[in-house]
Design a protein around this motif. Sequence first.
Motif, PDB file in Angstrom:
ATOM      1  N   TRP A   1       0.833  -1.207   0.000  1.00 13.51           N
ATOM      2  CA  TRP A   1       0.000   0.000   0.000  1.00 13.51           C
ATOM      3  C   TRP A   1       0.869   1.260   0.000  1.00 13.51           C
ATOM      4  N   VAL A   2       2.179   1.052   0.117  1.00 14.88           N
ATOM      5  CA  VAL A   2       3.082   2.188   0.313  1.00 14.88           C
ATOM      6  C   VAL A   2       4.215   2.096  -0.689  1.00 14.88           C
ATOM      7  N   ARG A   3       4.575   3.217  -1.265  1.00  9.94           N
ATOM      8  CA  ARG A   3       5.820   3.271  -2.028  1.00  9.94           C
ATOM      9  C   ARG A   3       6.442   4.625  -1.767  1.00  9.94           C
TER      10      ARG A   3
ATOM     11  N   ALA B   1      -8.182   5.726   7.328  1.00 14.30           N
ATOM     12  CA  ALA B   1      -7.664   7.096   7.294  1.00 14.30           C
ATOM     13  C   ALA B   1      -7.229   7.532   8.695  1.00 14.30           C
ATOM     14  N   TRP B   2      -8.051   7.198   9.654  1.00 13.17           N
ATOM     15  CA  TRP B   2      -7.756   7.567  11.040  1.00 13.17           C
ATOM     16  C   TRP B   2      -6.470   6.871  11.523  1.00 13.17           C
ATOM     17  N   ALA B   3      -6.345   5.592  11.175  1.00 18.43           N
ATOM     18  CA  ALA B   3      -5.154   4.830  11.588  1.00 18.43           C
ATOM     19  C   ALA B   3      -3.896   5.373  10.906  1.00 18.43           C
ATOM     20  N   LEU B   4      -4.034   5.743   9.638  1.00 21.20           N
ATOM     21  CA  LEU B   4      -2.884   6.296   8.898  1.00 21.20           C
ATOM     22  C   LEU B   4      -2.375   7.561   9.576  1.00 21.20           C
ATOM     23  N   VAL B   5      -3.292   8.490   9.845  1.00 23.25           N
ATOM     24  CA  VAL B   5      -2.849   9.760  10.432  1.00 23.25           C
ATOM     25  C   VAL B   5      -2.344   9.536  11.859  1.00 23.25           C
ATOM     26  N   GLY B   6      -2.927   8.566  12.548  1.00 24.29           N
ATOM     27  CA  GLY B   6      -2.442   8.243  13.905  1.00 24.29           C
ATOM     28  C   GLY B   6      -0.969   7.849  13.867  1.00 24.29           C
ATOM     29  N   GLN B   7      -0.600   7.027  12.911  1.00 30.15           N
ATOM     30  CA  GLN B   7       0.801   6.592  12.806  1.00 30.15           C
ATOM     31  C   GLN B   7       1.707   7.767  12.411  1.00 30.15           C
TER      32      GLN B   7
ATOM     33  N   ALA C   1       8.648   6.950   6.898  1.00 28.51           N
ATOM     34  CA  ALA C   1       8.759   5.596   6.318  1.00 28.51           C
ATOM     35  C   ALA C   1       8.225   4.565   7.318  1.00 28.51           C
ATOM     36  N   THR C   2       8.630   4.681   8.576  1.00 23.37           N
ATOM     37  CA  THR C   2       8.164   3.733   9.598  1.00 23.37           C
ATOM     38  C   THR C   2       6.668   3.905   9.835  1.00 23.37           C
ATOM     39  N   ALA C   3       6.229   5.164   9.882  1.00 23.38           N
ATOM     40  CA  ALA C   3       4.803   5.422  10.131  1.00 23.38           C
ATOM     41  C   ALA C   3       3.947   4.752   9.049  1.00 23.38           C
ATOM     42  N   LEU C   4       4.333   4.900   7.787  1.00 21.48           N
ATOM     43  CA  LEU C   4       3.518   4.342   6.697  1.00 21.48           C
ATOM     44  C   LEU C   4       3.553   2.819   6.738  1.00 21.48           C
ATOM     45  N   ARG C   5       4.735   2.278   7.043  1.00 22.71           N
ATOM     46  CA  ARG C   5       4.848   0.804   7.135  1.00 22.71           C
ATOM     47  C   ARG C   5       3.946   0.276   8.246  1.00 22.71           C
ATOM     48  N   ARG C   6       3.977   0.961   9.382  1.00 24.27           N
ATOM     49  CA  ARG C   6       3.159   0.498  10.527  1.00 24.27           C
ATOM     50  C   ARG C   6       1.674   0.626  10.244  1.00 24.27           C
ATOM     51  N   TYR C   7       1.322   1.677   9.548  1.00 17.91           N
ATOM     52  CA  TYR C   7      -0.098   1.828   9.159  1.00 17.91           C
ATOM     53  C   TYR C   7      -0.525   0.594   8.358  1.00 17.91           C
TER      54      TYR C   7
ATOM     55  N   PRO D   1      -8.570  -0.078  14.194  1.00 16.93           N
ATOM     56  CA  PRO D   1      -7.196  -0.522  14.019  1.00 16.93           C
ATOM     57  C   PRO D   1      -6.245   0.664  14.220  1.00 16.93           C
ATOM     58  N   GLY D   2      -5.104   0.452  14.765  1.00 17.63           N
ATOM     59  CA  GLY D   2      -4.116   1.527  14.837  1.00 17.63           C
ATOM     60  C   GLY D   2      -3.898   2.045  16.229  1.00 17.63           C
TER      61      GLY D   2
END
Length: 394
Positions: free
Chosen positions: A280-282, A310-316, A325-331, A393-394
């Motif tokens: 989901w990430v590049r 969306a909420w989980a993404l911004v949370g990370q 990079a870590t935030a997006l991977r963890r999301y 989730p998140g």
Amino acid sequence: MTAVGRRRAVVCGAGIAGLTTAWWLERAGWDVVVVERAPRPRSAGYMIDFFGPGFAVADRMGLVPALRERAASIAEVQYLDPAGRRRGSADYGAFRRAVDGRLLSLPRGDLADVLLEAARDRAETRWATTVDGVSEGTDHLDVHLSDGTTRTADLLVGADGLHSRVRELVVAPGARALRSLGYQTAAFVLDDDGLRRRVGARMVLVADPDRQVAVYPMRDGLLAAWLVHRTSGPLPDDPRAAVRSHYRGLGSGVGRVLSHLTAETDLYYDDVAQTEVEHWVRGRTVLVGDAACAPSLMAGQGASMAMAGAWALVGQVRRRPDDLATALRRYERTVRPFAEERQASGRRTARWLVPSSRWGIRARQGFLALAGLPGSGPLVRRAFGTEADTTLPG
Ligand SMILES: Cc1cc2nc3c(=O)[nH]c(=O)nc-3n(C[C@H](O)[C@H](O)[C@H](O)COP(=O)(O)OP(=O)(O)OC[C@H]3O[C@@H](n4cnc5c(N)ncnc54)[C@H](O)[C@@H]3O)c2cc1C
């Protein structure tokens, strides 16, 4: 981080996932521009049942009262056979009670509208605009837009739905990202006072093996029609003609519903499909909502999942402002199992939601009729898939 100090994001798609992402990113201190291909907010579209984790996110955003104002009040689901005979009913209130009232039936367009209203002062929205290309530098992105401008950003969010362009351009070029479930679906809104009086406060469903039509009362006196049929064919060149031909002879007032489908009708028509992509990430680009993990209408929680994702993404991102990079991977790591579980459930329930035999139709009606009986709460919660799904989730 870009020159002025505040982080900048471009969000592609002013839908459910995009507007939720924009709202939370702005609260996290980001400058956000949302680009949307449509020239203006999309119309009502189709009715959705909104519950589960997305409802919890809407609650945190303070939007539930505005959403309740847009919700239709549906008391009952009524099943008719093609001859117009009443074949059963289910108490819709039982579903609502099973999730403590945290279930709303409203048009997808109204959910998007409420989100747009909330995000309006927080994010710039550019209509009739899309992402044409992206160049990634060492510490930023240049996002080239279809209006000829380029936005420098720290993050590009692909929230552009099932047929995502950002996914195709950046995250998974050339990949076969959609798994068709073997159905096509259509939806449109109609204005018919007589039919509306007959429908009352019921969602009326007419089913034949492999095809069915549901009509929902909307809040403003209109009706929303939702149609789904089984097919392995490609998308038709003329969706209106395809709808007329697939549902011809279904009976029980369906002919009258179809008579409202004209060249001017705003018709939704698409494959029933799920998104399956390896990543989901590049780099600094990330997918959210249907672009990443559409569960399809068979799972009935796509909008809810889009908001929760969306909420989980911004949370990370908020937790790791200096390590995107870590935030997006963890999301992705947190939300993907949750989304895949919903997708698997959608595949399991497809045959149940659109039965292929008369026996299957009767079995479904029998099960749903049980929903109104005392003590059926846990059964309904399990069938609705909401027991675990109210957790974010998140
Ligand atoms: C008939 C039907 C019934 C459903 N019922 C339910 C239900 O009961 N409950 C539920 O929770 N979910 C339901 N869903 C699923 C739900 O509607 C979707 O999962 C949800 O809308 C996904 O949100 P999204 O923001 O990811 O995508 P969308 O809501 O599709 O938004 C994507 C946005 O991106 C824009 N866009 C597309 N391409 C581009 C581009 N190239 N550039 C810029 N913008 C672009 C689109 O115009 C749109 O505004 C249903 C879906 C269907 C079809």
